[in-house]
Design an enzyme around this catalytic site. Structure first.
Site, mmCIF file in Angstrom:
data_model
loop_
_atom_site.group_PDB
_atom_site.id
_atom_site.type_symbol
_atom_site.label_atom_id
_atom_site.label_comp_id
_atom_site.label_asym_id
_atom_site.label_seq_id
_atom_site.Cartn_x
_atom_site.Cartn_y
_atom_site.Cartn_z
ATOM 1 N N THR A 200 2.984 30.307 12.190
ATOM 2 C CA THR A 200 2.991 28.853 12.189
ATOM 3 C C THR A 200 2.653 28.349 10.789
ATOM 4 O O THR A 200 1.851 28.955 10.096
ATOM 5 C CB THR A 200 1.918 28.365 13.188
ATOM 6 O OG1 THR A 200 2.324 28.740 14.488
ATOM 7 C CG2 THR A 200 1.716 26.854 13.119
ATOM 8 N N ARG A 228 6.683 27.252 27.634
ATOM 9 C CA ARG A 228 5.303 27.234 27.122
ATOM 10 C C ARG A 228 5.173 26.339 25.884
ATOM 11 O O ARG A 228 5.940 26.437 24.936
ATOM 12 C CB ARG A 228 4.877 28.650 26.767
ATOM 13 C CG ARG A 228 3.477 28.756 26.160
ATOM 14 C CD ARG A 228 3.525 28.939 24.651
ATOM 15 N NE ARG A 228 2.196 29.223 24.117
ATOM 16 C CZ ARG A 228 1.924 29.364 22.815
ATOM 17 N NH1 ARG A 228 2.882 29.240 21.926
ATOM 18 N NH2 ARG A 228 0.700 29.612 22.408
ATOM 19 N N GLY A 230 2.487 25.389 22.933
ATOM 20 C CA GLY A 230 1.244 25.817 22.289
ATOM 21 C C GLY A 230 0.513 24.642 21.664
ATOM 22 O O GLY A 230 0.750 23.482 22.019
ATOM 23 N N ASP A 231 -0.385 24.941 20.734
ATOM 24 C CA ASP A 231 -1.234 23.883 20.176
ATOM 25 C C ASP A 231 -0.564 23.095 19.068
ATOM 26 O O ASP A 231 -0.988 21.968 18.777
ATOM 27 C CB ASP A 231 -2.539 24.485 19.639
ATOM 28 C CG ASP A 231 -2.299 25.428 18.473
ATOM 29 O OD1 ASP A 231 -1.414 26.297 18.596
ATOM 30 O OD2 ASP A 231 -2.972 25.293 17.445
ATOM 31 N N GLY A 252 -2.779 30.111 15.261
ATOM 32 C CA GLY A 252 -3.433 31.185 16.003
ATOM 33 C C GLY A 252 -2.993 31.193 17.449
ATOM 34 O O GLY A 252 -1.904 30.714 17.780
#
Lengths: 335, 335
Positions: A200, A228, A230-231, A252
């Site tokens: 990322t 999905r 993610g952050d 992460g």
């Protein structure tokens, strides 16, 4: 008590806040955290990654030096990394389980508190531009998949086929992940490994007016399924910034970063808890995240130009550039 | 300074923390905030909403009284509201611009910090059950649209046609919103009005073991487009809980709740800033949210059983039940 506590904490925070460095950092970038160690990175790859990080820093620096807002520095730096196949964003984004590359991105303006994000896009050349367009040209913060692409087309952003983002090494990574999944006969119980989450990219910038901005862009997790998220596109997890404290971009194991609201937590510890942003960033990665069992790191730039780049993995692609143009780039933990 | 500040703030927080009430609240619910005033709600509708809130409270209370975890209280309460067409969740969810009803939901466990969320589903009878399944049976926190539905089907959740959720009054609301949009000739610049955002549901529960849980479920915003995601499925914005402080579920103009990370901010002010959770919830709604120009409210339940239900709109459908089974339900600001 109701008034005394915030006032005391504020006074203590003011007393402990770091002073302006003599050559403040104006831009910090990351290219992902994970199992990055000297025995796993070839010299050619190391050289390519160091030069890409420097190129990203110089691109964002040029925008800021010309007097443009921090947002321009963030976008210009991230575009370089999105175009570079070594990073898990834009070209070279990892493959989802269905064989497509799907991008998530977010951006936030510390001066106004405005933010934009997009998830699951397949055809937008520069997802960070889409996140900025959502912020500046829609009444929403977060747009999803086909809807986000419809908006991007209306906004005149560059549209490319999904194959534009495909790279051979990411395809092999998908095949390896799926082979491993079959071995484990796993499905919902399959736990992704750390190497599936490297790469990322993100940036935080401080402009000549003293305003901060932060952004993050990713292809997500190799072999991700069920849509999905993610952050990276989540304001407060992958990206957060407030001119009163600092800006943060995360990288992460995204599930931990969402549950712990990592980026907002760094802001909050500085805002309410009297820590400097550097102390807050170090504590959130080395205490909160680590104690929860999560892996990854953040880049943090505060309003004075102090920088922090804590991570609890073997390495994190990272670097910063100061007001005078001094570039620092690091890959491993011992640098 | 690094250590003194947190210790001092912690001591002050401990000193100012509210004591255990004699009859602590064990469950609090909301059914949305907005332009809810006596001249806009018919007596029949008022009676139906009050009885639905009480039914939800009694359903969640029964689970907790039987010794089940707070998560069960949250899910059982929210299912009642998802099944009731008066609320913008499940049946009676608002229509997106394309004429479909699309649900978002999230849930979080204060004991473990685990969380689950889903966005944009069209066929899941109880989206709050899907959020819980994501938390408990996937390695992810947030699943999206078709992928989330694929996961729900694998998990054996109840699947229904999208028309199962359609109601005549929500269809008329979509038509009114689109008529208004045409009048304004707006598109990206179209600003949704407050009535388009009423009705999200949520719950926070405290179980016999002293653990908290929180959840939120919604159909989002009438006439939403481009796959707009609001705050309800965002951990830290629509839902957040930590056993060390309190649980929060949000309702209102979601874009503000995302940018301000409202639910996590309430936790953080209590965790780091020495406020009680009640003080934090009041400050975040009446100061932070209001000063930013946002509208809405939250329900907050802390680990001692103290409850707060602040909002800055004309009303918020809300209620709570105490350990002894006392139910309180309110709709308007002057109650």
């Amino acid at each position: 008590m109701r008034f005394i506590v915030p006032i005391l904490c504020f006074l203590m925070a003011a007393a402990s806040a770091s002073a302006q460095p003599s050559d403040p950092v104006v831009l910090v970038v990351h290219g992902g955290a994970g199992t990055i160690s000297r025995d796993r990175v070839t010299p050619e790859r190391e050289t390519a990654i160091r030069s890409a990080l420097e190129e990203a820093l110089r691109a964002g620096y040029a925008a800021i030096e010309e007097g443009n807002p921090a947002l321009d520095g963030v976008v210009d730096a991230i575009e370089v990394l999105e175009d570079d196949p070594h990073f898990n964003a834009g070209i070279g984004g990892v493959f989802a389980a269905d064989g497509t590359v799907r991008h998530d991105a977010s951006i936030m303006d510390g001066a106004t508190g405005q933010a934009g994000a997009s998830t699951g896009t397949m055809h937008i050349r520069h997802p960070i531009q889409l996140a900025r367009a959502v912020m500046e040209h829609s009444v929403h913060v977060m747009l999803n998949e086909e809807g986000a692409e419809e908006f991007a087309i209306q906004q005149g952003l560059e549209i490319v086929p999904n194959s534009f983002f495909h790279t051979e090494h990411r395809r092999r990574a998908l095949e390896a992940a799926q082979e491993r999944e079959r071995e484990l006969q796993g499905d919902a119980g399959y736990v992704p490994e750390e190497w599936q989450m490297i790469g990322t990219v993100g940036a935080v910038a401080l402009d000549n007016e003293g305003h901060l901005a932060a952004g993050t862009s990713t292809g997500g997790m190799t072999n991700k399924r069920w849509g999905r998220i993610g952050d990276s596109p989540i304001i407060g997890a992958g990206t957060f910034v407030n001119d009163a404290t600092c800006g943060v971009s995360s990288t992460g194991h995204g599930e931990y970063f969402i549950r712990l609201a990592i980026a907002h937590d760094i802001h909050a510890r500085a805002m309410y808890g009297g820590e400097t942003c550097t102390e807050a960033a170090e504590a959130v990665i080395h205490e909160t995240l680590t104690e929860a069992g999560g892996t990854g790191g953040v880049i943090m730039l505060d309003r004075h130009g102090n920088v922090a780049m804590p991570f609890n993995t073997k390495g994190m692609y990272r670097g910063y550039i100061t007001r005078s143009g001094q570039v620092t780039v690091k890959l491993y933990a011992d640098e």
